[in-house]
Enzyme design. Structure first.
Site, PDB file in Angstrom:
ATOM      1  N   GLU A 262       1.251  -0.939  -0.036  1.00 35.34           N
ATOM      2  CA  GLU A 262      -0.510   0.133   0.143  1.00 35.34           C
ATOM      3  C   GLU A 262       0.753   1.222   0.262  1.00 35.34           C
ATOM      4  OE1 GLU A 262      -3.359   0.253  -0.162  1.00 35.34           O
ATOM      5  OE2 GLU A 262      -3.093  -2.540   0.757  1.00 35.34           O
TER       6      GLU A 262
ATOM      7  N   CYS B 217      -2.673   8.496   3.137  1.00 34.99           N
ATOM      8  CA  CYS B 217      -2.969   8.191   2.101  1.00 34.99           C
ATOM      9  C   CYS B 217      -3.762   7.875   1.198  1.00 34.99           C
ATOM     10  CB  CYS B 217      -2.432   6.670   1.886  1.00 34.99           C
ATOM     11  SG  CYS B 217      -3.265   5.075   2.671  1.00 34.99           S
TER      12      CYS B 217
HETATM   13  P1  NAP Z   1       8.393   4.550   4.415  1.00 35.80           P
HETATM   14  O1  NAP Z   1       9.869   5.897   4.685  1.00 35.80           O
HETATM   15  O2  NAP Z   1       8.170   4.507   3.076  1.00 35.80           O
HETATM   16  O3  NAP Z   1       8.357   3.938   5.945  1.00 35.80           O
HETATM   17  C1  NAP Z   1       7.180   2.739   5.700  1.00 35.80           C
HETATM   18  C2  NAP Z   1       7.993   1.715   6.995  1.00 35.80           C
HETATM   19  O4  NAP Z   1       8.796   0.623   5.852  1.00 35.80           O
HETATM   20  C3  NAP Z   1       8.292   2.142   8.030  1.00 35.80           C
HETATM   21  O5  NAP Z   1       8.065   0.926   8.998  1.00 35.80           O
HETATM   22  C4  NAP Z   1      10.116   2.355   8.417  1.00 35.80           C
HETATM   23  O6  NAP Z   1      10.204   2.292   9.284  1.00 35.80           O
HETATM   24  C5  NAP Z   1      10.339   1.113   7.118  1.00 35.80           C
HETATM   25  N1  NAP Z   1      11.314   0.856   7.171  1.00 35.80           N
HETATM   26  C6  NAP Z   1      11.951   1.428   5.552  1.00 35.80           C
HETATM   27  N2  NAP Z   1      13.222   0.999   4.978  1.00 35.80           N
HETATM   28  C7  NAP Z   1      13.327  -0.996   5.357  1.00 35.80           C
HETATM   29  C8  NAP Z   1      14.028  -1.531   5.986  1.00 35.80           C
HETATM   30  N3  NAP Z   1      14.678  -2.233   4.072  1.00 35.80           N
HETATM   31  N4  NAP Z   1      13.162  -2.827   6.013  1.00 35.80           N
HETATM   32  C9  NAP Z   1      11.800  -3.341   6.483  1.00 35.80           C
HETATM   33  N5  NAP Z   1      10.973  -1.568   6.937  1.00 35.80           N
HETATM   34  C10 NAP Z   1      12.014  -0.611   6.378  1.00 35.80           C
HETATM   35  O7  NAP Z   1       7.309   5.525   4.730  1.00 35.80           O
HETATM   36  P2  NAP Z   1       6.138   6.224   5.918  1.00 35.80           P
HETATM   37  O8  NAP Z   1       7.839   8.042   5.546  1.00 35.80           O
HETATM   38  O9  NAP Z   1       6.451   5.866   7.128  1.00 35.80           O
HETATM   39  O10 NAP Z   1       4.739   6.874   5.703  1.00 35.80           O
HETATM   40  C11 NAP Z   1       4.750   7.903   4.625  1.00 35.80           C
HETATM   41  C12 NAP Z   1       4.194   7.186   3.564  1.00 35.80           C
HETATM   42  O11 NAP Z   1       3.057   6.293   3.700  1.00 35.80           O
HETATM   43  C13 NAP Z   1       3.749   8.285   2.108  1.00 35.80           C
HETATM   44  O12 NAP Z   1       3.797   7.990   0.966  1.00 35.80           O
HETATM   45  C14 NAP Z   1       2.573   7.212   1.597  1.00 35.80           C
HETATM   46  O13 NAP Z   1       1.896   7.314   1.040  1.00 35.80           O
HETATM   47  C15 NAP Z   1       2.418   6.000   2.584  1.00 35.80           C
HETATM   48  N6  NAP Z   1       1.163   5.467   3.012  1.00 35.80           N
HETATM   49  C16 NAP Z   1       0.233   4.910   2.324  1.00 35.80           C
HETATM   50  C17 NAP Z   1      -0.395   4.443   2.579  1.00 35.80           C
HETATM   51  C18 NAP Z   1      -1.427   3.094   2.322  1.00 35.80           C
HETATM   52  O14 NAP Z   1      -2.115   2.419   2.227  1.00 35.80           O
HETATM   53  N7  NAP Z   1      -1.398   3.295   0.909  1.00 35.80           N
HETATM   54  C19 NAP Z   1      -1.376   4.555   3.892  1.00 35.80           C
HETATM   55  C20 NAP Z   1       0.263   5.273   4.609  1.00 35.80           C
HETATM   56  C21 NAP Z   1       1.348   5.828   4.550  1.00 35.80           C
HETATM   57  P3  NAP Z   1      11.276   3.141   9.818  1.00 35.80           P
HETATM   58  O15 NAP Z   1      10.310   4.150   9.958  1.00 35.80           O
HETATM   59  O16 NAP Z   1      11.394   2.441  11.209  1.00 35.80           O
HETATM   60  O17 NAP Z   1      12.313   3.516   9.170  1.00 35.80           O
END
Ligand code: NAP
Length: 523
Positions: free
Chosen positions: A260, A299
């Site tokens: 997602e 999102c």
């Molecule tokens: P993100 O930076 O991509 O991080 C998402 C998750 O991935 C976090 O738990 C992060 O952990 C983890 N992660 C990063 N690198 C990883 C790795 N190498 N191995 C395992 N996990 C890893 O996104 P965010 O900044 O938290 O969220 C914002 C984004 O999410 C926006 O772009 C938004 O559009 C999107 N979003 C989408 C939805 C949907 O349902 N489509 C819902 C909500 C948000 P850490 O934080 O510990 O680094």
């Protein structure tokens, strides 16, 4: 709420564990006070995944849907008992207003309850019978029947920072009901709220061993060691999704990977809508809600607002009037409408995003300048003004490519034709949800057919439902959540469809009577 920072622990192999190394610091986004630290260095994630596979999986698979559903109902109940406390934690770790906190925390308990009810309805079966048996040969006894069985692995849930409650528990609901144990990992930034919820569940001591584990932040390279029956459900940015898709298990062992991701959701105002009618007001209310609710960190928020040229001036005027009245500040104050974004990193990202969009348009209201939040400590807090940018040219790539994950939206004028509006919607290359505001049936029919392939959900506001309070950004347990292309290509929720990710589809072909007898079913 406590004043000394909490040290978050992970819950692995049915034990609370703390890493040993450099800690990550979590801040209150309204005050910039340190509220928690976390460290996962040195924790044995492989052992935790194995424990879930070998202890938690068999325990859940031995239960019926009704019994698994009862676990979800109990989870909802113990969390709901601590609701007021959780709303406070949400305020302190997300900068969420009370309404925004409820959206997340109550969203979690409501989804758990809904899946608890599905379990009760699904009854005493332990796996799903999919459709009817069909004849596959001249001999009428020779039939094929599809079944869905729980995968014998672990579900690794990776969540984004913006819904630390709902995001974790909507996934847990589907995996548990399917019969698959979970290791859940929130974003480090807002891990405090998920931690408090897991702690409540662990203390209530009703879950079978090994069924629920929690990584308090960074999971290092744990994803690399996943096995063929495992599942990853990821929510976050398209960039992280692309990286995790390259992991060994996903590439070489067909570990299921559901994403997602980002989405530049569209809201299209039809040319037939008149200023002042019900659809007009619903459109304005929904746009304003999407900009301000959770400070735009949803999102499903509408990021691209398509407005017929003839209605442009009226829309601009009405949005300015509404957004001028939005009070940004410390989120518990009753007169505050919008809190901060969640972190200093997010603040920097949103400000640079506003500047980048503004290079191709004009700022109608808001902008990237620092904001002093009402009743927040002077000069502190990650506050941003609600911001609307009007595109100079709706064709500019940036409006269809750059997601600014904050209280920001763009207005893209169009000529009122379905062809033009939907061609522009498609430029986003896949949305979670788009909304269409019109009472013109011919226009709507054409728009729906064109929009359907680019969206996971379409939200139509016509005259007779214009008074509904629901917004397009509200994700419901019984409706599909996911979208094609850029939105990640995933599917969550959608009622019992949400279980598909965690089950293996198998067609069993053979003698109808024999199979029925062996499986205890009438085929
Ligand atoms: P993100 O930076 O991509 O991080 C998402 C998750 O991935 C976090 O738990 C992060 O952990 C983890 N992660 C990063 N690198 C990883 C790795 N190498 N191995 C395992 N996990 C890893 O996104 P965010 O900044 O938290 O969220 C914002 C984004 O999410 C926006 O772009 C938004 O559009 C999107 N979003 C989408 C939805 C949907 O349902 N489509 C819902 C909500 C948000 P850490 O934080 O510990 O680094």
């Amino acid at each position: 709420m406590q004043t000394t920072p909490i040290q978050l622990q992970s819950y692995l192999c049915d034990q609370w564990q703390t890493g040993n190394g450099e800690v990550e610091e979590l801040y209150n986004p309204s005050t910039e006070n340190l509220i928690a630290t976390t460290c996962t260095t040195g924790l044995d994630f492989d052992a935790a995944f194995d424990h879930a596979r070998t202890v938690g999986g068999p325990a859940l698979r031995a239960m019926t849907f009704a019994e698994r559903g009862a676990l979800l109902t109990k989870m909802a109940a113990v969390l709901h008992e601590k609701r007021e406390y959780l709303l406070e934690v949400s305020r302190d770790c997300n900068g969420a207003t009370r309404g925004d906190s409820k959206f997340d925390v109550d969203g979690a308990t409501m989804t758990l309850s809904t899946y608890g009810r599905y379990g009760a309805k699904m009854g005493d079966q332990k796996f799903q019978v999919d459709g009817q048996a069909s004849k596959i040969a001249a001999n009428a006894r020779h039939v094929g029947q599809h079944f869905r069985l729980p995968r014998e692995g672990v579900a690794f849930h990776i969540n984004a920072f913006n819904f630390p409650a709902w995001g974790a528990f909507e996934k847990i609901a589907c995996a548990f009901l399917a019969g698959v144990p979970v290791v859940t990992k929130p974003s480090s930034t807002t891990a405090l709220l998920t931690y408090e919820m897991i702690k409540i569940i662990v203390e209530a001591d009703f879950l079978p061993k090994g069924t629920l584990s929690f990584i308090a932040g960074d999971s290092a390279d744990a994803i690399e060691n996943l096995q063929a029956q495992d599942v990853v459900a990821f929510t976050g940015s398209a960039t992280t999704a692309a990286k995790l898709r390259q992991s060994t298990g996903v590439l070489h062992k067909s570990v299921r990977f559901n994403a997602e991701a980002d989405s530049l959701n569209a809201a299209v105002l039809g040319p037939d809508v008149s200023v002042g009618n019900d659809i007009w007001y619903r459109f304005l209310n929904n746009v304003v809600t999407d900009i301000t609710q959770k400070a735009g960190q949803k999102c499903t928020a509408s990021r691209r607002i398509f407005v017929p040229e003839g209605l442009l001036e009226a829309v601009k005027e009405a949005l300015v009037e509404r957004l001028e009245g939005i009070v940004v500040g410390y989120p518990t104050d009753r007169d505050v409408d919008m809190g901060p974004v969640v972190s200093a990193k997010q603040l920097a990202d949103v400000r640079s995003g506003i500047d980048a969009l503004a290079e191709h348009g004009s700022i109608l209201i808001g902008g990237s300048a620092p904001v002093n939040g009402k009743n927040a400590p002077e000069g502190k807090g990650y506050f941003v003004a609600p911001t609307v940018i009007v595109a100079n040219d709706a064709d500019s790539d940036i409006f269809h490519q750059r997601e600014v994950f904050g209280p920001v939206t763009t207005i893209l004028p169009y000529d009122g034709t379905v062809e033009r509006a939907l061609a522009l919607v498609a430029r986003g290359e896949g949305c979670l949800v788009s909304s269409l505001y019109t009472n013109d049936r011919k226009w709507l029919k054409e728009a729906l057919l064109k929009a359907a392939v680019w969206n996971g959900r379409l939200f139509v506001v016509s005259a007779k439902v214009a008074d509904s309070a629901l917004t397009p950004s509200t994700v419901l347990a019984n409706q599909n959540h996911g979208g094609p292309g850029r939105a990640g290509g995933g599917l969550e929720l959608g009622g019992t469809r949400g279980l598909d990710l965690y089950t293996n589809l198998v067609a069993i072909q053979g003698d109808r009577a024999l199979l029925g007898k062996l499986l205890g079913l009438t085929l």
